[in-house]
Design a protein around this motif. Sequence first.
Motif, PDB file in Angstrom:
ATOM      1  N   UNK A  26       0.777  -1.231   0.000  1.00 35.41           N
ATOM      2  CA  UNK A  26       0.000   0.000   0.000  1.00 35.41           C
ATOM      3  C   UNK A  26       0.807   1.277   0.000  1.00 35.41           C
ATOM      4  N   UNK A  27       2.114   1.210   0.202  1.00 35.22           N
ATOM      5  CA  UNK A  27       2.913   2.443   0.213  1.00 35.22           C
ATOM      6  C   UNK A  27       3.652   2.563  -1.109  1.00 35.22           C
ATOM      7  N   UNK A  28       3.426   3.702  -1.788  1.00 36.70           N
ATOM      8  CA  UNK A  28       4.043   3.861  -3.111  1.00 36.70           C
ATOM      9  C   UNK A  28       5.344   4.636  -2.991  1.00 36.70           C
ATOM     10  N   UNK A  29       6.399   4.155  -3.630  1.00 32.26           N
ATOM     11  CA  UNK A  29       7.692   4.862  -3.592  1.00 32.26           C
ATOM     12  C   UNK A  29       8.339   4.887  -4.961  1.00 32.26           C
ATOM     13  N   UNK A  30       8.945   6.002  -5.300  1.00 35.49           N
ATOM     14  CA  UNK A  30       9.734   6.027  -6.543  1.00 35.49           C
ATOM     15  C   UNK A  30      11.123   5.475  -6.261  1.00 35.49           C
ATOM     16  N   UNK A  31      11.716   5.994  -5.169  1.00 34.82           N
ATOM     17  CA  UNK A  31      13.051   5.545  -4.842  1.00 34.82           C
ATOM     18  C   UNK A  31      13.012   4.724  -3.557  1.00 34.82           C
ATOM     19  N   UNK A  32      13.106   3.414  -3.733  1.00 37.28           N
ATOM     20  CA  UNK A  32      13.199   2.580  -2.541  1.00 37.28           C
ATOM     21  C   UNK A  32      14.657   2.577  -2.097  1.00 37.28           C
ATOM     22  N   UNK A  33      14.870   2.524  -0.818  1.00 37.08           N
ATOM     23  CA  UNK A  33      16.239   2.455  -0.304  1.00 37.08           C
ATOM     24  C   UNK A  33      16.454   1.063   0.259  1.00 37.08           C
ATOM     25  N   UNK A  34      17.576   0.399  -0.091  1.00 37.99           N
ATOM     26  CA  UNK A  34      17.731  -1.013   0.291  1.00 37.99           C
ATOM     27  C   UNK A  34      17.491  -1.271   1.773  1.00 37.99           C
ATOM     28  N   UNK A  35      18.051  -0.435   2.599  1.00 39.82           N
ATOM     29  CA  UNK A  35      17.920  -0.615   4.031  1.00 39.82           C
ATOM     30  C   UNK A  35      16.456  -0.507   4.440  1.00 39.82           C
ATOM     31  N   UNK A  36      15.714   0.429   3.844  1.00 40.22           N
ATOM     32  CA  UNK A  36      14.293   0.608   4.124  1.00 40.22           C
ATOM     33  C   UNK A  36      13.483  -0.609   3.695  1.00 40.22           C
ATOM     34  N   UNK A  37      13.748  -1.085   2.483  1.00 36.89           N
ATOM     35  CA  UNK A  37      12.972  -2.222   1.992  1.00 36.89           C
ATOM     36  C   UNK A  37      13.201  -3.436   2.881  1.00 36.89           C
ATOM     37  N   UNK A  38      14.421  -3.569   3.389  1.00 36.10           N
ATOM     38  CA  UNK A  38      14.672  -4.687   4.288  1.00 36.10           C
ATOM     39  C   UNK A  38      13.809  -4.548   5.523  1.00 36.10           C
ATOM     40  N   UNK A  39      13.743  -3.318   6.032  1.00 34.24           N
ATOM     41  CA  UNK A  39      12.939  -3.113   7.230  1.00 34.24           C
ATOM     42  C   UNK A  39      11.475  -3.388   6.979  1.00 34.24           C
ATOM     43  N   UNK A  40      11.030  -3.129   5.767  1.00 37.42           N
ATOM     44  CA  UNK A  40       9.612  -3.323   5.483  1.00 37.42           C
ATOM     45  C   UNK A  40       9.269  -4.769   5.242  1.00 37.42           C
TER      46      UNK A  40
END
Lengths: 295, 355, 264
Positions: free
Chosen positions: C73-87
Amino acid sequence: MDWSFFLEVAIGGLLAGVMYSLVALGFVLIFKASGVFNFAQGAMVFLAALIFVSLVEKKWNLALAFAATLAAMVVLAFVVERLVLRPLVNQPPISLFMATIGLAYLIEGTAQGILGAQVHGLDIGIPDTPIQLGAINVSRFDLFAAGVAIVLVALLSVFFSKTRVGRALRAVADDHQAALAVGIPLEQIWVIVWTASGFVALVAGILWGSRTGVQFSLTFTALKALPVLILGGFTSIPGAIVGGLIVGASEKLAEVYIGPKIGSGIENWFPYVLATLFLLVRPEGLFGERRIERV
Amino acid sequence: MIYREAGQLKSSYEADQQIFPILQDRIAFLGLLAAAFVLVPLVGNDYWFNAILIPSLILSLAALGLNILTGYAGQISLGSAGFMAVGAFAAYNLMLRVPHMPVLASFFLAGLVAAVVGLLFGLPSLRIKGFYLAVTTLAAQFVIEWALTKFSWFSNNSPSGVINAQKIVILGVRFETPVRRYVLTAAIVALLALAAKNLVRSRLGRAWMAIRDMDVAAEVIGIPMLKTKLLAFGVSSFYCGVAGALWAFAYLGSVEPQAFDLNRSFQILFMVIIGGMGSILGSFLGAGFIVLLPILLNVAAHSFFRGGVSQTLASNLELMVFGALILFFLAVESHGLARLWQIGKEKLRLWPFPH
Amino acid sequence: MSALPRAAGEVLLKVESVTLSFGGVSALTDVTLEVREGEICAIIGPNGAGKSSLLNVINGVYHPQRGSVMFRGVRRRRMVPHETARQGIARTFQNIALFKGMSVLDNIMTGRNLKMRSGILSQAIYWGPARREEIEHRKAVERIIDFLQIEAVRKTPAGRLPYGLQKRVELARALAAEPELLLLDEPMAGMNVEEKQDMCRFILDVNDEFGTTIILIEHDMGVVMDLSDHVVVLDYGRKIADGPPDQVRSDPAVVAAYLGVAHG
């Protein structure tokens, strides 16, 4: 603002920078052809200068002394290839870098051990007297050094682009495996490159030695070549020149204009800080190639 | 024979994760501690304390610091001596200017000051890697040396930047004699070594090794680059800072910025390479080796060249041997003395059987 | 044996019109796809089609010039690797990205890094909260080691393992993070038949037992047909087919792409 003074300092700095470039050239040659960052370059400059000056002091003819020292550098190249490059061929670049640090200490210790540790003065017949160019004074010696550097760069550029060996060197720099596959003998190439670098080191050593005397500290002056390489890129021959000029000029200008405000001795660290700032913006240097890491 | 692990089975994770899982190792280590803290103070002589034990312990601490940064976290640094200098001068100034400052606290705070400086100079590591980072650390080394010499405030306006460290008095007890200084140094180093060992075997240590081995993958698993790298610089500089403070207070007594010059940085780097990168034990082995080597060389040269050898030849011999050793270790055993030690232990496990 | 259709849930991941290029080279052009919770989605296509790049975009390693990625449900243009891991996104790599200097156990423990809380001071002291946390997470890791049957090599340095085991350890490390979405980049490359069967079984088990949504890049058609609920086909950076395995298999555009018929 005293423009003629500024120009004098700037030009003096540029010409001093040429000296750095000469040392940096040796780095670039080796890095370009073997991917090794040769920390021992400064020690090689010192060794070459020391051998040369020892022969000159024994009344050898300048040209003969040059030839003999060059021969010694060839021997060094063989020894390095055998004892350092071959055993370490599969190790990561970091190990090779640290090996060259060890090599630097080894060369220094041997050079001084055999030839003595006193400071030697060196006179090659070019006086350090100033020439008047308009309103500014330029050292005759500095001009000579600049001339030599230009000739060297031209020679090296031609060598790399036009000769068969030069092409082989570029192939090796690009991809060791591929070069081997085409039948280029790696070990011979390395010896050639280290010899060429030794030659450059000899020229640099003679010029530096005439300027400041042949002494141990030459090896650390070589560290200044590092910011030069960062600015100019590790693999670019013209870059080494441009980088040297920038470092030389900025260092002198900073010392003269900023120095009085914070304290003298700025030139000891200014090039390194400049290089750091530069790296933050452009990690691959002015002329270097950008590397993309693929996952 | 004696070194068998047979029968030493672990039935809990706690047991498996001890620092010394093998009983013989535990006994040997306790023996070492007993020797270090009880035997040596009783039988040691002043020369040993002053010339060998104290400097190697302090340099082991600095080597530990560099090992954390370069061996575990993979960030090259040629500026470790600079951070030692920060520690030394910070401790001196704290003792000088803050009334009733306890000595141990000043060491700790000096370490923190060095850590902050280390953090600052570590910021570029977020964009810069490898050799380039080495140049940045050179910048740190030269700037620190220059600043401490130029701004006389740091050395309380002493003419050549020399500082005379204050005497160490803890809880009324004076630590001036070689023995006492040795025991104090050994205690501090032992505690900090334990802390380092704990750090590298926990989450932070693994994060460091991850960025050393493959930083892109580390980021993808969620290891925060910024925080991990900065912590590496910070912790490493803390250790170097405390080592610097000890160098001034417990070893030399008076010190100038040049004592922490580029040569010193290289010396510490060599300790890490020869001792073993990524090894706590290696830091100690490397430091001991490098401190002892010149002395051994001297002795060897004297007996070989009957009648002594000139100072210059001796120091050149040192340079040659160092250089040759670095080359040797990198080519033959790139994990240094620590790995040789490990191999030795493995052979001991089997002895007297060949395999 | 083809997989029985599993009940798929809500849309977990949505890649919307993603375009990615490097310099002048276009890696992905206007790619859109949806992956539902609990499904196994295979991405296939000839070499160079942009499959790994697609995973890298989902993961945040590459940033697309156009388009966005929507996860939970959260839209992102620039995902950050560390963030995606957390998600909750974990992945494995085509060329194994293990930490070669660490043991298998330590490698998998790094996968738990995000879940560990102890601060630097308590780690330095170790006895007390830090040690308790280590043990607790070690238990979770041991469960995974059990699951993937790599107990025998847990103390071996990862660099010394044979290729097939290294791939398994990488999978273990990804699983250690208890991800919601698992991205597998050619998990069976270079394996023999037995190893492939094992890996297939593990992947199915992961999906079954933990309900993890899986996106995998794979070349072996047999594996793709057996494992996946949903297949996406890429060719020259564009999506040319999207649907259940049987449908995609007989799609003429897909056949043409693989057989190398001239493109317009």
